[in-house]
Structures are given as structure tokens and as C-alpha cells.
Design a protein around this motif. Structure first.
Motif, PDB file in Angstrom:
ATOM      1  N   ARG A   1       3.367  -2.145  10.935  1.00 17.91           N
ATOM      2  CA  ARG A   1       3.104  -1.028  10.487  1.00 17.91           C
ATOM      3  C   ARG A   1       4.117  -0.702   9.536  1.00 17.91           C
ATOM      4  O   ARG A   1       4.961  -1.716   9.732  1.00 17.91           O
ATOM      5  CB  ARG A   1       3.735  -0.078  11.725  1.00 17.91           C
ATOM      6  CG  ARG A   1       3.074   0.424  12.643  1.00 17.91           C
ATOM      7  CD  ARG A   1       3.407   1.602  13.620  1.00 17.91           C
ATOM      8  NE  ARG A   1       2.403   1.544  14.677  1.00 17.91           N
ATOM      9  CZ  ARG A   1       2.021   0.869  16.294  1.00 17.91           C
ATOM     10  NH1 ARG A   1       3.681   0.233  16.680  1.00 17.91           N
ATOM     11  NH2 ARG A   1       1.630   0.788  16.583  1.00 17.91           N
TER      12      ARG A   1
ATOM     13  N   SER B   1       3.198   8.495  17.458  1.00 19.16           N
ATOM     14  CA  SER B   1       3.231   8.676  15.610  1.00 19.16           C
ATOM     15  C   SER B   1       3.713  10.394  15.284  1.00 19.16           C
ATOM     16  O   SER B   1       3.404  11.121  15.793  1.00 19.16           O
ATOM     17  CB  SER B   1       2.171   8.652  14.635  1.00 19.16           C
ATOM     18  OG  SER B   1       2.348   9.189  12.907  1.00 19.16           O
TER      19      SER B   1
ATOM     20  N   THR C   1       5.523   2.429   7.230  1.00 23.02           N
ATOM     21  CA  THR C   1       5.786   3.775   7.135  1.00 23.02           C
ATOM     22  C   THR C   1       5.598   4.205   5.717  1.00 23.02           C
ATOM     23  O   THR C   1       7.092   4.585   4.651  1.00 23.02           O
ATOM     24  CB  THR C   1       6.548   4.144   8.181  1.00 23.02           C
ATOM     25  OG1 THR C   1       6.221   3.490   9.576  1.00 23.02           O
ATOM     26  CG2 THR C   1       6.307   6.209   8.780  1.00 23.02           C
TER      27      THR C   1
ATOM     28  N   SER D   1       3.505  10.554  12.053  1.00 22.45           N
ATOM     29  CA  SER D   1       3.134  11.291  10.431  1.00 22.45           C
ATOM     30  C   SER D   1       2.147  12.150  10.797  1.00 22.45           C
ATOM     31  O   SER D   1       0.978  12.295  11.233  1.00 22.45           O
ATOM     32  CB  SER D   1       2.669   9.907  10.485  1.00 22.45           C
ATOM     33  OG  SER D   1       3.867   8.991   9.467  1.00 22.45           O
TER      34      SER D   1
ATOM     35  N   GLU E   1       1.446   6.753   7.787  1.00 21.62           N
ATOM     36  CA  GLU E   1       2.137   5.524   8.236  1.00 21.62           C
ATOM     37  C   GLU E   1       0.417   4.479   8.390  1.00 21.62           C
ATOM     38  O   GLU E   1      -0.896   5.043   8.739  1.00 21.62           O
ATOM     39  CB  GLU E   1       2.132   5.665   9.620  1.00 21.62           C
ATOM     40  CG  GLU E   1       2.478   4.432  11.052  1.00 21.62           C
ATOM     41  CD  GLU E   1       3.580   4.999  11.873  1.00 21.62           C
ATOM     42  OE1 GLU E   1       5.171   4.874  11.867  1.00 21.62           O
ATOM     43  OE2 GLU E   1       3.295   4.868  13.029  1.00 21.62           O
TER      44      GLU E   1
END
Ligand SMILES: [Fe+2]
Length: 760
Positions: free
Chosen positions: A283, A341, A285, A343, A291
Motif C-alpha cells: 500500500r 481504509s 498512502t 481514504s 490510498e
């Protein structure tokens, strides 16, 4: 040195062996000319990658002789201390971090320096120092603070950079953008069947890095990279190679490929391969805005089932829920990450196309079983997780298919009314060709969730992301092989926060410009394909700017909202002799030039058909032949009956570049001793017109001799251009055979014959 280069060509010839053949000869010449400085320790450039809020990984590889055949880059078998510096300014007056890494011979003298202690969301400059030399300066940018409310992220994604496809107009254009990040989705190199050892893969990577445009893009932005199939073997799956070689030998090849991939790219130590295994899914970010879930869809997948290239009837096993594309562990990792998440935009950055693409316009289904269509339940599990109650604003980024798509990802692709759960942007290739464009175009009506398709242009996708919207601009170049050409936006699409599915950004899109082979003195036409992506009627004018003696009249058309159409703009080349010309195509909407790809294209006019005694289209025995022409393949030895053919030895070879048209795509060629083409010339003076050039590579000087005397030569020709050369022929009083002796010099040393027409 020359012998070395030749041997190297054999090692590093590119593309799939069957489709492209040996092409790297050109490389030797262009390398020697300009692309790397011999003796430069940092000839492969510098790069940075995988930004964190407090740091990045910096990469270089010491290689004063990058193509040295032992794969050691010209380095001795001993470790070298490499200093690195990171600074806020390009002049390095304010270096903020310094360190030393040991470049050891076991890792090809590659350096991966993981720098920390940097400030978030900032530009930094970096360089390396070794052997008393200082590297070029790279620029990088750290990620913003964790949890930060970011108002903007601009990044590009790219894939598929076949060396044979032309290098690297798209990277040159990309390097001029202002980007936070580049995501590379694989096919960074293209293996051949004989690319097997670590040395082979090192040479392949070093070859690609000889492109100054690729190096410039790396030096300009941090990259997040992940491999696809050609980085190892076409269509490999887990421990299964394309040709089902023994597992042990394939795993050895995979280990070599992974190691060379790691050695040449800015990857963190967490990605260091262990034997044939490499953990590359990860990942990245950017605050609370984006993300990236970077997937590996090759290493853990089940083998493909059924015939799948470019498509084949659906094999029932593609519906087996036990089969996987990501492997269970990675799938669990992905679903967990999406679920937790925070995001605003949740990206799945991966390789093959996720949307269904049914190639059969009728009721049957025909699919590409290498893509997610070959693993339907695995796809359904992910799409279910992306639907209602899933992560905010899922967006899938894909590569592999060498063409541009904008897709709505549906819960049920068979039912157009079903929920759109995410948007998929499929980026075109940096340079690799799209031989299946026609197959996709023919299938579009059966795939209404495909909102946009273009298989003509090479390039990359630039994405501007804010909390409110995501915009993808498909940036394309007119020729992958012409690094001086500009880039332009082919089409632009927007996704709004909270509203899955893409909407076109207002504009008129030029989706294609085709200049067919023209006939001298006869009217022809340039075809311009247009789509009106506005909510209004748009009056469009197409103008073709031609050189003197050519004639052109513009064309006008009115497009309704959403309408796509093709406009024919008439052009007439001068006659009766053949010629070539650069045609400049302008598209105006309401009097203003619209965005679209760069539109200069070379036109080739063949001799008027009624003036030609014989017209030969040179190329492979199985290649397509230009209408009105007769095939001249390497197998056509002289026959008085036919009136043409090769005499003696050596016989020529052939190459097929798969475009731009039947005449220009394939050709015959040879190198070294002269190859002789005999023509039966009718009584009296005649002329032979030889078309030479190469769609993909710079062409050497093609020289024609008669009785040992040079009668014509083309001079070197840049990739993508073609030239007619004129040869006077004497048929005597009764007609007689005349031998044309073909040789090449300069550049790769190959003569090339694309077509030949004999006229009076
Ligand atoms: Fe590819």
C-alpha cells in the motif's frame, strides 16, 4: 566492441520472439551515437520510489559499461562505497541527509538507499557519488503526513514499454508534467524466450535504461512499480510458464527476472526477492485523500484456462470459485485494507483489465482468459466488497492491454442496469503495439459498460485527484518512436465523490487520424474520427495542410451531443510519380483548435497504377499485401515467368512492425554482402521506385547498385518515416533482366525494401 554488440543483440532482442524477431541491431548504433556516455558510472540514471511521509527509497546502479556481456555493467568483482545526498535545493547547498551504501557485485552494484527523516509533502533533490563521479541529480517528493487532509494529488500511471515499439516519446512528455508520483503497472521490459539467466535479464533492463527519456522520467518523479507478465515470461501464472517448461527451470528464470527487476528499480528492501519469491503487493498512502492498493496478479494466480488471445470461447472453468487471480492471502489483505481504509479515494492499481470484455457481439461469450474475465468469481468477490457499504470511491487502474479504456465496473456485467460499483481506467501502453484493436472495436456494442476505447495511441494517464473529484486525462503521442513529438489529451473523464461511474469531461475528442496509402495523381482522403463529449451540437472543421503540389480540401461536419463520427478530408497527391509528404491535420470546433492528439502524419503515394509495369509489396510470406500489389517475400527467387525475384545468396530476411498499413508494416532486409533482386525490364528506359524505411526503428542508408555502380541511395531515415528512391533502368531494344544489388550502411547496416514499383 562491435562483436560484443552483435552478441548482445542476440541476448537482448525484444518483443515476443515470434512477433518481432531480432531487432536490436539498431540499438548498437544508436547507443554508440548518443544515448549513454561510455565510461559514465551512472549511465543507467537515478530513481526514487515508494514515498512515505518521512522518506523515499533512492536507486542507482553503477554501470560504466551498461551492456557489458557478463551483466556486470563494466564493474570489477568488488564492492564499492556509494555516497548519497538529499538536499532541499538543486545545488546541494542545503543537504539535509547523507549516507553511504555498499554496492556489491552480487547485486549488480545496484544501490537502494532508504532515506528517512525527511519532511512530509516536500520536494527534495538527490544524487550519488562513487568512483570520484557524481550522478545526475534526481528530484523526488515525499508523501504528505499520515491522516493529512490533502486538497490535491497529481500522478500518472503507465505500463508496457516494449523496446521494439519505439522509445519513448511518452516518457519524454511525462517528464515535463508536474507530478507527485508515477505508478508503473508492469511490462517494464519485454522478455524473449531466450531471456533466462540473471545476466540476460540484467542486460535487458540495462538496455531499456539506455533511453534518456525513461531516465528523465525516473529522475523527475518517484515511481511505484509492480511487475506484469513480460517482466518474467508472457502470460506466466504462478509457477507455470507460458510454454509449460519444467517448474524448476521456470522458477529459476522467475528468480533471475525478479532479481534483475529489483536491481533496476527503486524498490524498498521489503520487496527484495528471496529466490523465486518477491512480495511486491503493498500500500502507498497519500494523507486521507488517496490510498493505492498495488496488486500482484501474476505470482499467486492459477494458470489460465481455455484459449484466450485475444479472446476465445468462455471455458466453464473460468467460473470456478476455487480459482484465484491474486491468491487467497493477497485477496484477504486487499479486502481487509479496503474495509478499514479512511481514504477518500481507494485505488486498486494492478495489471489486467477488470471489466468484462465480451469479444463476441452475438449471444455467445468470447473472453480473454488471461484477464479478470478468466477468474470471474474472484472478480465478483472484489466487486461485491466495493459495492454499497464498501470503501469510499473505489477506482481501479489497469495496464497490460496496450489500449485506453474507461469502464464502469458493474455488479453484474450482463445486466446494464445493475449497480456500478467502481470506475476502471485502463491506460494505454508507453510503446507496445495493440494488434487486437479491431477485435475490441468490433465488440464494443456488446459491452455498454465500456464508456470509451481507443487502441490507436500510445501514452500514459494523468490523474488529478481532489476530495470532490477525480479527473483522468489520457495523454497520448502521435508516434511512440518519435521522441520530439508533443503529447496531447486524447480524452478526459471525471468521477465525482460519492458517485461511482465516469463522466466525460466536456470536449471534442479526436480518436484517430488515418492516412491510407494514396495513389499518385488520384484523389484520396484522410479519415479523422471524432467524438462530441459535450452536451451541445458542435460544428467541426477538419483542415489538412499539405506541401506544394499536393491538393487538399477541408471537411465540415456537425456533431450532436455524444455523437461519434468519421470525417473524410480529401487529399490528392501529385502524379504520376510516387511521393511522400507530412500532412498536418487540424481540427477546429467553432473556429478554435480543439484538444486531441498531435496530428502530423506522413502520407505515402504509390505510383499511379496505370503507369506501373509491376508493383511489389515486400515482406513476410504470410504478411498482408497492399491491394494492387504483388507479394515479394524472401522466398520469391527469380523466375523469368514472374519477371522478378531474388538471385543467388544471401537471400533477404523480413520483419513485420504490424502497422501502420499493409504496405508499410512489413518489409525485406539484409546486411553484409549485397543481396540481388532481378527485374525483367521491358524494352526502353524505365524506372524502379523503391520504398524504404521502418515504422519502428531508425533505418540505415539503403544503397542500390547496378553492375557495381551506385545508382541510388536513401540516406538514413528516422523511425516512422519512409522514402522513395528512384533507380533508372535500361530495358535495351528487346527488354532484358536487370540486377539491383542491395546493401546498407550507417546505422544498423541493414538495407530495407518495403515496396518496389517499376514505371516507364
Ligand atoms: Fe504489455
Amino acid at each position: 566492441m562491435i562483436l560484443d554488440r552483435r552478441r548482445f543483440m542476440q541476448l537482448a532482442g525484444v518483443g515476443t520472439a515470434a512477433a518481432v524477431g531480432l531487432q536490436v541491431p539498431t540499438l548498437g548504433a544508436s547507443l554508440a551515437a548518443a544515448e549513454v556516455n561510455p565510461g559514465d558510472t551512472f549511465s543507467l540514471g537515478v530513481a526514487s520510489g515508494d514515498p512515505l511521509p518521512n522518506g523515499v527509497v533512492l536507486w542507482t546502479r553503477l554501470a560504466p559499461d551498461p551492456l557489458a556481456l557478463d551483466g556486470h555493467g563494466g564493474m570489477a568483482e568488488e564492492p564499492v562505497k556509494v555516497r548519497w545526498e538529499v538536499s532541499k535545493d538543486e545545488s546541494f547547498r542545503h543537504a539535509v541527509r547523507r549516507g553511504v551504501e555498499l554496492a556489491d557485485p552480487e547485486s549488480g552494484h545496484a544501490v537502494h538507499a532508504e532515506v528517512s527523516g525527511l519532511a512530509p509533502g516536500r520536494d527534495y533533490y538527490y544524487r550519488f557519488i562513487a568512483n570520484g563521479e557524481t550522478s545526475p541529480v534526481g528530484r523526488t517528493r515525499t508523501a504528505p503526513p499520515r491522516g493529512a487532509k490533502l486538497d490535491k494529488l497529481t500522478f500518472a500511471f503507465a505500463s508496457c514499454q516494449s523496446w521494439a515499439g519505439g522509445r519513448y516519446a511518452a516518457y519524454r512528455a511525462m517528464a515535463e508534467e508536474d507530478l507527485d508520483l508515477v505508478v508503473h503497472l508492469g511490462d517494464y521490459v519485454y522478455e524473449r524466450s531466450d531471456t533466462t539467466t540473471l545476466t540476460d535479464f540484467r542486460l535487458l533492463h540495462a538496455l531499456y535504461k539506455t533511453s534518456p527519456d525513461l531516465r528523465a522520467a525516473h529522475a523527475a518523479f518517484p515511481f511505484v512499480v509492480v511487475f506484469d507478465d513480460h517482466d518474467v515470461d508472457n502470460d506466466w501464472a504462478g509457477d507455470v510458464s507460458q510454454d509449460n517448461e519444467p517448474v524448476e527451470s521456470f522458477l529459476a528464470r522467475r528468480a533471475a527476472a525478479f532479481r534483475a527487476y529489483y536491481e533496476h528499480l527503486p524498490l524498498r528492501r521489503a520487496q527484495l526477492p528471496v529466490g523465486p519469491d518477491m512480495r511486491i503487493h503493498r500500500r502507498v498512502t497519500y494523507g486521507r485523500l488517496v490510498e493505492f492498493n498495488v496488486l500482484d496478479t501474476r505470482q499467486y494466480r492459477d494458470d489460465q484456462v481455455g484459449k484466450g488471445f485475444p479472446s476465445g470461447p468462455r471455458d466453464p472453468r473460468t467460473l470456478d470459485p476455487a480459482r484465484t487471480l491474486t491468491g487467497d492471502a493477497q485477496e484477504g489483505w486487499l479486502l481487509d485494507g479496503l474495509q478499514s481504509s479512511k481514504s477518500r479515494w481507494n485505488v486498486i492499481a494492478q495489471q489486467t483489465m477488470m471489466a468484462q470484455l465480451d469479444y463476441d457481439p452475438g449471444p455467445a461469450q468470447s473472453i480473454n482468459s488471461d484477464q479478470w474475465d478468466g477468474y470471474v468469481p474472484a472478480r465478483d468477490r472484489i466487486l461485491a466488497a466495493l459495492g454499497k457499504g464498501g470503501p469510499a470511491n473505489p477506482v481501479v487502474l489497469s495496464g497490460d492491454w496496450h489500449s485506453s479504456f474507461v469502464n464502469d465496473l458493474k455488479r453484474d456485467f450482463v445486466d446494464p442496469a445493475s449497480e456500478t460499483v467502481a470506475t476502471e481506467f485502463v491506460g494505454t501502453s508507453i510503446s507496445s503495439g495493440c494488434g487486437w484493436r479491431g477485435a475490441v472495436e468490433a465488440a464494443l456494442s456488446a459491452n455498454p459498460h465500456i464508456r470509451f476505447f481507443n487502441g490507436t495511441y500510445r501514452g500514459y494517464v494523468r490523474c488529478n485527484v481532489t476530495p470532490d473529484s477525480w479527473r483522468s486525462d489520457y495523454r497520448v503521442v502521435s508516434s511512440a518512436a518519435d521522441p520530439t513529438g508533443p503529447a496531447a489529451t486524447l480524452t478526459a473523464w471525471r468521477v465525482l465523490n460519492g458517485r461511482p461511474g465516469a463522466q466525460p469531461v466536456d470536449g471534442l475528442t479526436v480518436t484517430g487520424v488515418q492516412v491510407p496509402v494514396l495513389e499518385a495523381g488520384r484523389p484520396g482522403a484522410v479519415t479523422v474520427s471524432l467524438t462530441n463529449q459535450t452536451r451541445k451540437n458542435v460544428d467541426v472543421e477538419v483542415r489538412v495542410i499539405v506541401p506544394s503540389r499536393w491538393a487538399a480540401t477541408g471537411a465540415k461536419v456537425s456533431l450532436a451531443p455524444g455523437e461519434s463520427t468519421s470525417v473524410q478530408a480529401p487529399v490528392t497527391p501529385p502524379g504520376p510519380q510516387p511521393s511522400t509528404a507530412d500532412l498536418d491535420v487540424r481540427v477546429l470546433a467553432a473556429g478554435t483548435e480543439v484538444f486531441g492528439p498531435p496530428l502530423t502524419q506522413q502520407a505515402v503515394a504509390v505510383p499511379a497504377s496505370d503507369s506501373a509495369v509491376v508493383s511489389l509489396d515486400a515482406g513476410a510470406a504470410t504478411g498482408p499485401v497492399q491491394p494492387g500489389f504483388t507479394l515479394l517475400s524472401p522466398a520469391d527467387t527469380w523466375s523469368a515467368e514472374k519477371g522478378y525475384g531474388w538471385v543467388g545468396s544471401p537471400l533477404p530476411g523480413s520483419r513485420d512492425r504490424s502497422g501502420p498499413d499493409d504496405l508499410r508494416r512489413d518489409f525485406t532486409l539484409g546486411r553484409g554482402p549485397a543481396t540481388t533482386l532481378r527485374l525483367a525490364v521491358p524494352a526502353g528506359p524505365h524506372r524502379a521506385w523503391l520504398l524504404t524505411g521502418d515504422a519502428s526503428f531508425d533505418a540505415a542508408n539503403t544503397i542500390v547498385r547496378i553492375d557495381g555502380q551506385v545508382v541510388a541511395q536513401s540516406g538514413p531515415i528516422p523511425a516512422g518515416d519512409f522514402v522513395w528512391i528512384e533507380v533508372p533502368l535500361d530495358g535495351g531494344t528487346d527488354g532484358q533482366p536487370v540486377d539491383l544489388q542491395l546493401t546498407g550502411d550507417q546505422g544498423d547496416g541493414y538495407w530495407r525494401l518495403v515496396a518496389l514499383s517499376m514505371t516507364q
